[in-house]
Scaffold this motif. Structure first.
Motif, short mmCIF file in Angstrom:
data_model
loop_
_atom_site.label_atom_id
_atom_site.label_comp_id
_atom_site.label_asym_id
_atom_site.label_seq_id
_atom_site.Cartn_x
_atom_site.Cartn_y
_atom_site.Cartn_z
N GLN A 14 34.75 36.78 43.04
CA GLN A 14 36.02 35.91 42.79
C GLN A 14 36.41 35.65 41.30
OE1 GLN A 14 34.35 32.07 43.96
NE2 GLN A 14 34.90 32.47 46.37
N SER A 15 35.34 35.97 40.47
CA SER A 15 35.62 36.16 38.79
C SER A 15 36.42 37.24 38.50
CB SER A 15 34.41 35.86 38.15
OG SER A 15 33.49 36.93 38.27
N SER A 16 36.35 38.13 39.51
CA SER A 16 37.16 39.47 39.08
C SER A 16 38.49 39.49 39.84
CB SER A 16 36.39 40.52 39.31
OG SER A 16 36.17 40.87 40.74
N GLU A 17 38.83 38.43 40.49
CA GLU A 17 40.01 38.51 41.17
C GLU A 17 41.14 38.18 40.37
OE1 GLU A 17 39.57 35.56 44.47
OE2 GLU A 17 38.46 36.95 45.48
N LYS A 18 42.34 38.45 40.66
CA LYS A 18 43.70 38.29 39.69
C LYS A 18 44.12 36.96 39.82
CE LYS A 18 44.87 42.99 39.84
NZ LYS A 18 45.97 43.89 40.29
N PHE A 19 44.34 36.15 38.87
CA PHE A 19 45.22 34.96 39.13
C PHE A 19 46.43 34.76 38.02
CE2 PHE A 19 41.58 33.92 36.29
CZ PHE A 19 42.23 32.64 35.29
N LYS A 20 47.34 34.10 38.23
CA LYS A 20 48.39 34.16 37.23
C LYS A 20 48.42 32.84 36.58
CE LYS A 20 51.76 36.87 39.83
NZ LYS A 20 53.16 36.83 40.31
N VAL A 21 48.71 32.82 35.19
CA VAL A 21 48.93 31.69 34.50
C VAL A 21 50.43 31.67 33.73
CG1 VAL A 21 47.92 30.58 32.48
CG2 VAL A 21 46.52 31.70 33.90
N ALA A 22 50.88 30.53 33.87
CA ALA A 22 52.36 30.15 33.24
C ALA A 22 51.86 29.53 31.93
CB ALA A 22 53.03 29.19 34.13
N VAL A 23 52.27 29.95 30.98
CA VAL A 23 52.08 29.41 29.45
C VAL A 23 53.16 28.92 28.82
CG1 VAL A 23 51.21 29.93 27.26
CG2 VAL A 23 50.16 30.96 29.12
N THR A 24 53.32 27.61 28.23
CA THR A 24 54.17 27.07 27.35
C THR A 24 54.19 27.48 25.95
OG1 THR A 24 53.37 24.82 27.41
CG2 THR A 24 54.94 25.26 29.09
N SER A 25 55.01 28.11 25.15
CA SER A 25 55.10 28.56 24.09
C SER A 25 56.52 28.54 23.42
CB SER A 25 54.39 29.80 23.82
OG SER A 25 54.19 30.12 22.53
N GLU A 45 48.65 37.65 33.87
CA GLU A 45 47.83 38.00 34.80
C GLU A 45 46.34 38.18 34.47
OE1 GLU A 45 48.33 40.60 38.62
OE2 GLU A 45 47.52 41.86 37.03
N ILE A 46 45.48 37.24 34.83
CA ILE A 46 44.31 37.46 34.27
C ILE A 46 43.35 38.03 35.58
CG2 ILE A 46 41.95 36.15 33.60
CD1 ILE A 46 43.65 33.91 32.42
N ASN A 47 42.36 39.19 35.03
CA ASN A 47 41.68 39.98 36.10
C ASN A 47 40.36 40.04 35.38
OD1 ASN A 47 40.53 41.51 37.97
ND2 ASN A 47 41.96 43.39 37.61
N GLY A 48 39.38 39.13 35.83
CA GLY A 48 38.11 39.31 35.26
C GLY A 48 38.14 38.71 33.69
N GLU A 49 37.81 39.71 33.03
CA GLU A 49 37.73 39.53 31.40
C GLU A 49 39.11 39.93 30.86
OE1 GLU A 49 35.14 37.85 29.82
OE2 GLU A 49 34.30 37.58 31.62
N ASP A 50 39.83 40.65 31.46
CA ASP A 50 41.16 41.20 30.85
C ASP A 50 42.57 40.43 31.21
OD1 ASP A 50 39.82 43.43 29.88
OD2 ASP A 50 39.94 44.39 32.01
#
Length: 143
Positions: A14-25, A45-50
């Motif tokens: 699960q910690s290596s699964e990809k997930f998307k993040v929206a950032v306000t900047s 897109e976050i994938n594990g440590e990357d």
């Protein structure tokens, strides 16, 4: 196989699964914008440590310092729909109404005010801690 080992393997997966993040900047460097004032969302897109930058998505600003603009409800709905495929939003501030609506879409709200890079790493750490907590609870229940 030991149940605890199976659970640990599941968390690693699960910690290596990809997930998307929206950032306000406003600058692309700092998480420095209120969700309701954002006109652009940086999508990562976050994938594990990357993590990697995917795109910028535009929307209309629907809030002006606590006051809803003329397009208040429609604007909030549009902003949320713009990032509806994301798993989390990282923003300097998010009002309770927006948090509730984002939650209905399964989007985790994280208020954070520092660099985008540090914010993404913070999300990675939070996600890993939540998964480790699940292991701990699961292991305790099996004992």
């Amino acid at each position: 196989m030991d149940t605890e080992c199976t659970t640990l393997n599941e968390v690693e997966k699960q910690s290596s699964e990809k997930f998307k993040v929206a950032v306000t900047s406003t600058s692309g460097k700092l998480v420095d914008q209120h969700f309701g004032q954002a006109t652009d969302f940086m999508i990562f897109e976050i994938n594990g440590e990357d993590y990697k930058f995917l795109e910028i998505r535009s929307t209309k600003k629907y809030c002006n310092g606590g006051n809803k603009l003329n397009n208040g409800y429609r604007g909030k709905k549009e902003a949320i729909e713009t990032i509806s495929d994301c798993d989390a939003v990282l923003s300097m501030k998010i009002g309770l109404g927006a948090q509730k609506k984002l939650g209905e879409f399964g989007i985790e709200c994280v208020e954070y005010c520092y660099t985008v890079e540090r914010g993404l790493k913070y999300l990675q750490t939070m996600r890993k801690q939540k998964q480790m907590k699940k292991i701990s609870l699961h292991s305790t229940a099996l004992s």
